[in-house]
Design an enzyme around this catalytic site. Structure first.
Site, short mmCIF file in Angstrom:
data_model
loop_
_atom_site.label_atom_id
_atom_site.label_comp_id
_atom_site.label_asym_id
_atom_site.label_seq_id
_atom_site.Cartn_x
_atom_site.Cartn_y
_atom_site.Cartn_z
N ASP A 225 33.25 63.15 84.65
CA ASP A 225 33.56 63.23 83.22
C ASP A 225 34.88 64.00 83.02
O ASP A 225 34.93 65.20 83.31
CB ASP A 225 32.42 63.94 82.50
CG ASP A 225 32.59 63.95 80.98
OD1 ASP A 225 33.75 63.98 80.52
OD2 ASP A 225 31.57 63.95 80.28
N ASP B 259 50.34 69.85 99.55
CA ASP B 259 49.13 69.98 100.35
C ASP B 259 49.55 70.21 101.80
O ASP B 259 50.68 69.94 102.20
CB ASP B 259 48.26 68.73 100.22
CG ASP B 259 46.78 69.05 100.33
OD1 ASP B 259 46.44 70.04 101.02
OD2 ASP B 259 45.96 68.32 99.74
#
Length: 627
Positions: A240, A371
């Site tokens: 969500d 990253d």
């Protein structure tokens, strides 16, 4: 004292600690130092980190962080700037002293960002951090280290991770000990649907981090769980976008805010490096982008923008004074087909993803750190060595240049300062020397602002004794345990089967874990286990040795654990082949998959996958039959 207060004078007292000295000020911050001279100006104490006998702008804690960062960045050599733009691979704090390798990172590569992994004890972790800071303070200009951590306050998915168990009557057992407070993982935190739990988590964990000398959290993970096959699904705050948005906002606010501070920042703040921009849960086929097999992120539903919501409306829209998360980590993946210019490169190399979207469109002002390992060399699709997706053929210096051109400030998990200096020279050849210095100094300013904000230029030292008292204290562990209870989701309770009250007899079957491969494709041995310890079950029930003796059985299993979506080269397929990642225990054949994948010829149609823990489903069936 009344006269001193009314006259506005600053009262200074000195306190000697083990290995460092503190200067407390009634009208200013506490200073912690080991080797830097102390200046007294206008009745206030300052650290002379440059050792020039003058109060430099960057040494003046009365000035805004941006001014101090600009002054300090202008004083740095190219080598020092390039060092700031590196972020170490994981280092361990197994002893109070630094290893020779750690000293080399700080001195030879000028690194000031250490990723802390294993810590022997809280006291040793704090003492190790002090050693790092003393080493940095003695160096030219005295720039402290911004130590960081991946999430470390979570349970590991087994039933016996929290030594601080409550008694059956609900009281906490004071004999229990824990090395740090243990909370649900991110998906579990989301399952509480409770922002007070998220806020408490942030306050507790950031307090434990600061006690250990950690000032940056490589979190939260704001990726959406848009593909449940993804191995990092557990690290998201659900599928969500709006629940994720609210949690990320609350999380960052709690970590970064020092209560009572005029700017929101201070000695209780922990920088948040929110990840993974622009969303990492969209890997093609659910594959992992640590490996070449999962290098592409795809958007077959044209919903790229949905994944941005936890960032743009969450991490970049904090209600408090810190304003936004102080750092962002792009993900490894190539956001396939999103660049209007048609370039398909990893997000850390993409000017469209970093400069055009993150900075220009959404106004992000902080540090962008790649990253880990994206500028390392790539090997084969099924090994995690380097992840330079889309730029595999560039030289090491060209890879770094590509990152800096995209708008990146720091390289995660990188060292070799000389390579970054070579990238600087490439920039100078391409755009001019003045442009190169301006661009690299811009990143240095952004990076330094985050170090100034958390107060470690004034006092980077922490008390090992207080760390032992704070980290894993009863109050914090109890809060984590309560959150674990709130995170449990009851899926089904037909006929009021639960709770099982009274001194009943319980049977627990032995769970078999087959041999397999770890996250990093390393072989793991088979073993048998009782997921719930006999001691734990014995607190509540009598433990039966056979089903015949028991009133009920308790079985603990894991969700289906799929493989990696790729079968390595073998006799039948000399180059290997792509495979489906299954969400069921038994065999699954991908008969409805695309004949050609979104990002090219990477289809797995017609191939079969079986989860590595198919035995878990059998355990439930067999135990039910035995009972």
């Amino acid at each position: 004292m009344l006269c001193l207060a009314s006259c506005g004078k600053n009262v200074m007292t000195t306190e000697q600690q083990d290995g460092y000295t503190l200067i407390h000020q009634t009208k200013g911050p506490t200073l912690g130092y080991t080797s830097a001279p102390i200046l007294t100006v206008d009745g206030f104490a300052f650290k002379d980190l440059s050792r020039d006998g003058n109060l430099d702008v960057y040494e003046d804690w009365r000035r805004p962080a941006a001014e101090r960062a600009k002054d300090l960045a202008s004083r740095l050599t190219l080598e020092e700037i390039c060092g700031l733009m590196l972020y170490s691979s994981a280092v361990d704090a197994f002893a109070p002293e630094l290893t020779e390798g750690q000293k080399a990172l700080l001195s030879d590569d000028h690194i000031r960002h250490m990723l802390v992994r294993n810590v022997a004890t809280p006291a040793i972790g704090a003492a190790w951090s002090n050693s790092v800071q003393a080493f940095c303070e003695a160096a030219r200009l005295g720039i402290p280290s911004n130590n960081s951590s991946d999430p470390r306050n979570y349970t590991n998915g087994t039933a016996n991770v929290n030594n601080y168990q409550p008694e059956p009557d609900g009281e906490y057992d004071p004999s229990g000990e824990s090395d740090i407070s243990k909370w649900p993982r991110e998906m579990g935190l989301a399952a509480t649907f409770d922002m007070d739990v998220i806020r408490k988590h942030g306050e507790v964990v950031s307090a434990e981090y600061r006690a250990l000398g950690i000032t940056t959290a490589l979190s939260p993970q704001a990726d959406m769980a848009s593909d449940p096959r993804w191995r990092r699904f557990y690290g998201t705050f659900s599928e969500d976008p709006f629940l994720s948005r609210d949690i990320v906002r609350t999380y960052c606010e709690a970590f970064q805010t020092t209560p009572g501070s005029k700017t929101g920042w201070g000695d209780q703040s922990v920088n948040c490096m929110v990840k993974h921009w622009p969303g990492g849960g969209t890997g093609e086929g659910g594959r992992d982008a640590h490996f070449g097999t999962g290098k592409y992120a795809v958007y077959p539903g044209d919903n790229f923008a949905q994944g941005l919501i936890p960032f743009t409306e969450g991490a970049f829209a904090l209600p408090g004074k810190t304003g936004m998360a102080s750092a962002v980590m792009p993900y490894y993946t190539i956001s396939y087909g999103q660049d209007p210019g048609g370039e398909n490169v990893g997000n850390g190399f993409s000017r469209y993803i970093i400069q055009d979207l993150l900075r220009d469109k959404y106004g992000f002002e902080g540090v962008v750190c790649t990253d880990w390992g994206i500028v390392r060399e790539y090997t084969v699709p099924w090994q995690h060595k380097g992840t330079p997706w889309g730029v595999e053929n560039l030289s090491p210096a060209e890879k770094r240049l590509k990152c800096f051109e995209a708008g990146v400030d720091q390289l995660g998990g990188a060292k070799d300062n000389a390579v970054s200096m070579a990238a600087y020279e490439l920039w100078a050849q391409k755009y001019g020397e003045e442009s190169a210095r301006e661009r690299f100094e811009l990143s240095a300013r952004r990076i330094l602002v985050n170090i100034f904000n958390v107060g470690v230029f004034e006092n980077p030292y922490v008390s090992p004794e207080k760390a032992a008292e704070i980290v894993g204290c009863k109050e914090f562990v109890a809060a984590g345990y309560d959150a674990q209870l709130k995170s449990v989701v009851m899926v089904k309770n037909a006929g009021g089967t639960l709770p099982k009250a009274g001194r009943l007899k319980v049977y627990e079957p032995l769970r078999h874990v087959p041999a397999g491969l770890s996250h990093w494709q390393k072989p793991t041995p088979e073993y048998d286990e009782y997921p719930f310890s006999r001691e734990l079950l014995g607190r509540y029930y009598d433990v039966a040795d056979t089903p015949e003796e028991a009133d009920f059985a308790i079985v603990s299993i894991k969700s289906p654990v799929g493989h990696w979506g790729y079968v390595q080269p073998n006799a039948d397929y000399p180059e290997g082949h792509y495979n489906p990642i299954s969400l069921q225990w038994g065999p699954y054949t991908a008969m409805a998959a695309r004949e050609e994948s979104v990002a090219g010829d990477r289809s797995y149609r017609g191939f079969t996958e079986t989860s590595s823990n198919e035995t878990d489903a059998a355990l439930v069936r067999d135990t039910k039959k035995a009972m």
